[in-house]
Every structure is written in structure tokens, then in C-alpha cells.
Design an enzyme around this catalytic site. Sequence first.
Site, mmCIF file in Angstrom:
data_model
loop_
_atom_site.group_PDB
_atom_site.id
_atom_site.type_symbol
_atom_site.label_atom_id
_atom_site.label_comp_id
_atom_site.label_asym_id
_atom_site.label_seq_id
_atom_site.Cartn_x
_atom_site.Cartn_y
_atom_site.Cartn_z
ATOM 1 N N GLY A 161 0.830 -1.207 0.000
ATOM 2 C CA GLY A 161 0.000 0.000 0.000
ATOM 3 C C GLY A 161 0.859 1.249 0.000
ATOM 4 N N ASP A 184 0.176 4.101 0.990
ATOM 5 C CA ASP A 184 0.042 4.835 2.244
ATOM 6 C C ASP A 184 1.079 4.379 3.264
ATOM 7 O OD1 ASP A 184 -1.249 2.355 2.293
ATOM 8 O OD2 ASP A 184 -2.764 2.996 3.736
ATOM 9 N N ARG A 185 1.350 3.079 3.302
ATOM 10 C CA ARG A 185 2.351 2.556 4.228
ATOM 11 C C ARG A 185 3.751 3.059 3.853
ATOM 12 N NH1 ARG A 185 1.427 -3.767 4.125
ATOM 13 N NH2 ARG A 185 3.031 -3.735 5.774
ATOM 14 N N THR A 214 -8.894 3.052 9.253
ATOM 15 C CA THR A 214 -9.860 1.972 9.077
ATOM 16 C C THR A 214 -9.173 0.634 9.313
ATOM 17 O OG1 THR A 214 -11.044 3.307 7.454
ATOM 18 C CG2 THR A 214 -11.512 0.947 7.490
ATOM 19 N N THR A 231 -21.595 -3.059 28.832
ATOM 20 C CA THR A 231 -21.285 -3.720 27.566
ATOM 21 C C THR A 231 -20.571 -2.807 26.578
ATOM 22 O OG1 THR A 231 -23.207 -5.150 27.857
ATOM 23 C CG2 THR A 231 -22.250 -5.043 25.653
#
Length: 305
Positions: free
Chosen positions: A115, A117-118, A142, A205
Site C-alpha cells: 500500500g 500509504d504505508r 480503518t 457492555t
Amino acid sequence: MRHRALFAVDVGNTRVKIARWRGGAASVFQDGRPCVPDAERADGSCDLTEIERWLLESGNRELDSAFWIVSSVNNRKTARLKTIVERIRKEDSFYLLTLDDLPLEVEYDYPEKLGIDRAVAAFAGVRMLPQKTPFLAIDVGTAATVDYVDQSGVFRGGAILPGPALSAEALTRKTAALPMLDDPENASLDGRTQSGALTFPATETNNGIRLGVVYTLVGAIISFYWQTRLSLERQGANPDDLQLVIAGGDSHATERNLQNYFNDLDANFKCKVPRPRIVVEPRLALYGLAELANNIDMPKRKGAS
């Protein structure tokens, strides 16, 4: 060229983030301190309506021709953005970055599948930190990514796991009894409850979900940190040189949760446990793009895609 207006764009799976420098960004990481953009915008809509409105504002319309440098993991949103830019700002240059544009050595089995972005985050970390600093580049979006860049500035790969919002959504959508969090997209944003710190055991919860989301990510980062320290030690390098660089919308919360983890270790073992220097920079990818723009021949790239 370097005084030309610059738009750096990070097209993610959920949001498109833009930073604008009216006079360009010639020295992005001067003395390790990034050159802050004069305007920013993020848009999570499918049609990028917020970005379209923003570009029509006077502060953008009055600019002369500008250069757009774009990192993308979402082709549909990138095509939509290009259409908007070409319609509103006809004289601008639009350049979609590829891995070949990055002066970054990559040790990866299939580089074409890495990717962008990485790679941009890793490049930005190399430019921002002192030379010969090994680090983990952590992007909390995300998907959350944890990538290792060694002391020679070589990208060595890493891990991909669900980000906080995706983890919370999976729990609530794939189970019959668990509730949807009030704000699942920001499930771990502050890592706290109304009564104080988010701690185990949770007695409600929603907070149980938050607790699981937070410490799934924290546990993964810590595991990769210890493994990388050990690898450095085996190589004869100083493991204390290892740093963490955290980007993304949940970066500050992630840093706080990591510090809480190390504080708990100190309290349990009654000593100072080795901990890394943590650098938090939510704009890491945008700064990396702005730095890369200085190495691209803007006039010759006009209209490139």
C-alpha cells in the site's frame, strides 16, 4: 516551483484528507519540526461533497495554479477527486504517486502490492527522525498498520490489523446481542469512560467493547515492539534506539493507551521497564507527500495521473 501552491492528499478507505500550503512546502521537516499547512480538510462522503464545497471557497479559488500530489488506496474516490479538481481548478497539475516515486528502499516480497500509504508514512518517518533511528510506523485508520523501518532507513514490512472503528463495527454487526456503540467510528478515540480511565474489568457492555477494541490494538503494537527490540539486540544494535511513530485519527488516544500500559508494567514490576520514545504525528502521510512534492518536476507533470 517550490513557491507554487501545494495540495497534499491522502485518499484512504474511509476519508480523503487534504493539506494545503499556499506558498508550497519547501522545508517540510526542518529541524524535525514539520511545516504546518495553512488549511486542511477531511471528507468521509462517497462523492467528496465537502471537498468540492471547500475548493469553491474564496481562499482556494483565488490561488494561482497549484500542484496536487496524491497518495491513494481507493481508486474510485481518487477518480472523483480528479474530476472535481479538473472542473474547479483547470490550471492545476494532478499527480498520483507510485512506489517508484519514493526514495525509499523497500524489502518486501511483492512491492507492487505494498500500500502506497504505508510507504509514504515510512518515508515521512525517515525524514522526520534523526538519522539511523529504527522505528515502527503505526497508522491507526480503518485498518491499522504497524511497519518496521530499520536503522538504515529500509522498509522491512509489518502487519495489518483492523482499526478501532472496524473492530467495533465487526463486533456489533456480526453478533446478535452486542449493541452498536453510540459512535463506533470513534470507538477508542479517548480511551476513557465517564468514571475515568478505561480499565479491566468493564462493568457495562459498551465499555466492554471499547476495552476490547483498545487493547487489541495496544497488545498488537506492544508485541511487535518487543519482537523488534529483540531483533535489534540480536543484531548487536541498541534496542533502546527503537521509536514509535503514530499517525492517524486515533494517534493521540493510542499513545495515551500505550503509556498507560507501560505505567502498569512499571507499577507491577516495581522498576522502570524499557519503553520507546513515542512520536505522535496525525498528519504524517500529508507531510510525507509535501516532502515528496519537492522532488517532483511539477511543470512537466501537469495533467499526469
